[in-house]
Motif scaffolding. Structure first.
Motif, short mmCIF file in Angstrom:
data_model
loop_
_atom_site.label_atom_id
_atom_site.label_comp_id
_atom_site.label_asym_id
_atom_site.label_seq_id
_atom_site.Cartn_x
_atom_site.Cartn_y
_atom_site.Cartn_z
N THR A 59 0.80 -1.23 0.00
CA THR A 59 0.00 0.00 0.00
C THR A 59 0.83 1.28 0.00
OG1 THR A 59 -0.13 -0.06 2.43
CG2 THR A 59 -1.93 -1.11 1.19
N ASP A 60 2.03 1.26 -0.53
CA ASP A 60 2.86 2.46 -0.55
C ASP A 60 2.37 3.47 -1.59
OD1 ASP A 60 4.81 1.87 1.44
OD2 ASP A 60 5.75 0.45 0.08
N VAL A 61 2.45 4.75 -1.25
CA VAL A 61 2.13 5.85 -2.16
C VAL A 61 3.34 6.77 -2.19
CG1 VAL A 61 0.66 7.85 -2.58
CG2 VAL A 61 -0.33 5.75 -1.67
N TYR A 62 3.74 7.20 -3.39
CA TYR A 62 4.93 8.03 -3.55
C TYR A 62 4.56 9.42 -4.07
CZ TYR A 62 7.36 3.61 -2.92
OH TYR A 62 7.81 2.43 -2.41
N ILE A 63 5.38 10.41 -3.70
CA ILE A 63 5.18 11.79 -4.12
C ILE A 63 6.34 12.20 -5.04
CG2 ILE A 63 4.89 14.19 -3.41
CD1 ILE A 63 2.64 12.41 -2.46
N TYR A 64 5.97 12.86 -6.15
CA TYR A 64 6.95 13.35 -7.12
C TYR A 64 6.80 14.86 -7.22
CZ TYR A 64 7.16 8.41 -8.20
OH TYR A 64 7.30 7.04 -8.09
N GLN A 65 7.92 15.60 -7.31
CA GLN A 65 7.88 17.06 -7.35
C GLN A 65 8.49 17.57 -8.64
OE1 GLN A 65 9.91 19.01 -4.10
NE2 GLN A 65 9.17 21.04 -4.67
N ALA A 66 7.82 18.51 -9.28
CA ALA A 66 8.32 19.07 -10.52
C ALA A 66 9.62 19.84 -10.30
CB ALA A 66 7.27 19.99 -11.14
N GLU A 67 10.60 19.54 -11.14
CA GLU A 67 11.88 20.26 -11.15
C GLU A 67 12.25 20.48 -12.60
OE1 GLU A 67 14.96 18.35 -8.97
OE2 GLU A 67 13.89 18.39 -7.05
N GLY A 68 12.11 21.70 -13.07
CA GLY A 68 12.35 21.97 -14.49
C GLY A 68 11.33 21.23 -15.32
N ASP A 69 11.82 20.37 -16.23
CA ASP A 69 10.89 19.58 -17.05
C ASP A 69 10.79 18.14 -16.58
OD1 ASP A 69 13.42 18.73 -17.75
OD2 ASP A 69 13.11 18.84 -19.91
N LYS A 70 11.21 17.86 -15.35
CA LYS A 70 11.20 16.51 -14.79
C LYS A 70 10.29 16.42 -13.58
CE LYS A 70 14.52 15.25 -17.65
NZ LYS A 70 14.27 14.31 -18.79
N LEU A 71 9.96 15.18 -13.21
CA LEU A 71 9.16 14.91 -12.02
C LEU A 71 9.86 13.84 -11.18
CD1 LEU A 71 5.64 14.89 -13.71
CD2 LEU A 71 6.25 16.35 -11.75
N PRO A 72 10.98 14.20 -10.54
CA PRO A 72 11.72 13.22 -9.75
C PRO A 72 11.01 12.83 -8.46
CG PRO A 72 12.67 15.38 -9.46
CD PRO A 72 11.63 15.51 -10.54
N LEU A 73 11.39 11.67 -7.94
CA LEU A 73 10.81 11.16 -6.69
C LEU A 73 11.20 12.04 -5.52
CD1 LEU A 73 9.40 8.81 -5.13
CD2 LEU A 73 11.64 7.70 -5.03
N LEU A 74 10.19 12.48 -4.76
CA LEU A 74 10.43 13.23 -3.54
C LEU A 74 10.53 12.27 -2.36
CD1 LEU A 74 10.64 15.99 -2.10
CD2 LEU A 74 8.14 15.95 -1.87
N GLY A 75 9.63 11.28 -2.32
CA GLY A 75 9.68 10.30 -1.26
C GLY A 75 8.33 9.65 -1.02
N ASN A 76 8.27 8.78 -0.04
CA ASN A 76 7.02 8.13 0.35
C ASN A 76 6.09 9.17 0.97
OD1 ASN A 76 5.08 6.48 2.00
ND2 ASN A 76 6.34 4.81 1.23
N SER A 77 4.81 9.10 0.65
CA SER A 77 3.86 10.11 1.16
C SER A 77 3.82 10.16 2.67
CB SER A 77 2.46 9.83 0.63
OG SER A 77 1.96 8.59 1.13
N LYS A 78 4.22 9.08 3.32
CA LYS A 78 4.16 9.03 4.77
C LYS A 78 5.23 9.90 5.43
CE LYS A 78 2.47 4.26 4.61
NZ LYS A 78 2.78 2.84 4.87
N ASP A 79 6.35 10.11 4.72
CA ASP A 79 7.43 10.89 5.33
C ASP A 79 8.08 11.90 4.40
OD1 ASP A 79 8.98 9.20 3.65
OD2 ASP A 79 9.25 7.76 5.28
N ALA A 80 7.52 12.14 3.22
CA ALA A 80 8.09 13.12 2.29
C ALA A 80 7.96 14.52 2.88
CB ALA A 80 7.37 13.05 0.95
N THR A 81 9.01 15.31 2.73
CA THR A 81 8.99 16.67 3.25
C THR A 81 9.35 17.66 2.14
OG1 THR A 81 11.32 16.51 3.94
CG2 THR A 81 9.64 15.96 5.58
N VAL A 82 8.90 18.89 2.31
CA VAL A 82 9.16 19.94 1.32
C VAL A 82 10.08 20.98 1.94
CG1 VAL A 82 8.14 21.72 -0.13
CG2 VAL A 82 6.91 19.58 0.30
N GLY A 83 11.20 21.26 1.26
CA GLY A 83 12.15 22.20 1.81
C GLY A 83 11.68 23.64 1.72
#
Length: 385
Positions: free
Chosen positions: A361-385
């Motif tokens: 049941t893992d859910v992942y978060i991806y964050q836009a960087e330029g023209d890419k969408l790299p992995l930010l982390g698992n939704s349970k512990d992903a943080t935004v700087g």
């Protein structure tokens, strides 16, 4: 899945006519099994379906390279993302191609239409991307999916919105498709349960001017805007929101996890955009070593980085490969095998519950960087700087 206009890849396990020696519904024995992959391979959102098809093809090519007694052939069925077209293709796959199993359909709407056909034909299926919650509530005995559903994804992205983003006001939009509405409803309910002030609206999936919705969002001044839908529409919506001066963080689900979202919105407009998915795109091995090994092999084969559902397509195909390795080549034997399969995949342990749901049941978060969408982390512990 909720899949954005994407090439929904559906793969159907089928004993070839030569192998089965007759019209026995894929129940023959021989040295060849055909796997069909069903989905939108040429439609507006095919960008999220071609990757799982390529992942499935890679798994099958690797298996065939070992020179096994029974080889597998991948046969694509292009639905163009149209449920009514998918139904006809499913009937063709069963009656004419004698399929013994199916990878797909890729989209939830297609899955709703095709499910009864596959059930009647007793064809085991595993979707690498269809995530509508109600698919598991039909009582289908031959249906499975290889990633968590929208109730899990919706809760995960809502937790991220309320937690990591600390949003107090959110505007939730969807395009009224099966996948989109289901996901948006879960996000809305979860956010309200956390005390977030939520307003909602619906856009026309065939429309291009979203000014009516934009004019509702702007005066509400939300901290976050969530869109349930696919990247083609999501990119246009995001562009129009930014042009109207809406600077709220923009979020969407797996249907928007494609570079087409950023292309449609413009890289500058895509700043502060976050996409959730129960899928794993991890070329650097941030989540696990297996994902980097897969990513390196995928890039070597296709000269491209893995994208949405690439690894899920690979994992789902590996389940069918494991069934064939175990000597299961008829529809009933394969379906029985799926009840007990428990093998490690790139994205998760491939194991299904009684209702066909994968148990991870893992859910992942991806964050836009330029023209890419790299992995930010698992939704349970992903943080935004």
């Amino acid at each position: 899945m909720r899949v954005t206009g994407a090439v929904a890849l559906s793969a159907a396990l089928a004993i070839s006519a030569a192998a089965c020696g007759g019209d026995d519904g894929g129940s023959g024995s021989g040295d060849s099994v055909t796997i069909g992959f069903m989905g939108d391979l040429t439609g507006e959102n095919s960008g999220i379906v071609i990757p799982p098809k390529q992942g499935a093809q890679m798994a099958i090519d690797e298996y065939n390279a070992t020179n096994p007694k029974v080889k597998i052939t991948l046969k694509p069925y292009d639905t163009q993302g149209k449920p009514e077209q998918a139904t006809g293709l499913a009937q063709q796959a069963i009656k004419n191609d004698k399929i013994a199993g199916l990878i797909g359909p890729a989209f939830s709407g297609e899955s709703q239409s095709v499910g009864p056909v596959l059930e009647e034909g007793k064809i085991p299926s595993i979707s690498p991307s269809a995530t509508n919650v109600t698919l598991a509530e039909k009582g289908w005995k031959y249906w499975h999916r290889g990633l968590a559903d929208d109730s899990v994804q919706g809760s995960g992205i809502a937790e991220f919105i309320a937690g990591a983003l600390k949003a107090k006001k959110a505007f939730v939009i969807h395009d009224n498709q099966d996948y989109s509405k289901g996901l948006a409803d879960v996000v809305t309910q979860t956010l309200k349960g956390k005390g977030v002030n939520v307003q909602n609206d619906i856009v026309d999936t065939k429309g291009t001017d979203y000014s009516s919705t934009v004019n509702k969002v702007k005066p509400f001044a939300p901290d976050a805007v969530f869109f349930g839908g696919y990247y083609a529409q999501g990119g246009r919506l995001l562009k129009q929101l930014r042009e109207a001066g809406v600077d709220a963080k923009f979020l969407s689900g797996d249907g928007s996890l494609d570079g087409g979202l950023i292309k449609g919105a413009g890289a500058s407009n895509a700043k502060d955009t976050f996409i959730s998915c129960a899928c794993l795109i991890d070329p650097t091995g941030k989540a696990n070593a297996a994902s980097k090994k897969f990513s390196d092999a995928y890039k070597a084969k296709y000269n491209a980085d893995p994208a949405i559902y690439s690894a899920e397509g690979y994992d789902v195909a590996q389940v069918f490969v494991a069934a064939v390795k175990a000597g299961k080549t008829t529809t009933e034997d394969i379906n029985e095998y799926l009840k007990t399969v428990d093998i490690p995949g790139v994205t998760k342990q491939m194991k299904f519950g009684e209702n066909g749901e994968v148990t991870a049941t893992d859910v992942y978060i991806y964050q836009a960087e330029g023209d890419k969408l790299p992995l930010l982390g698992n939704s349970k512990d992903a943080t935004v700087g």
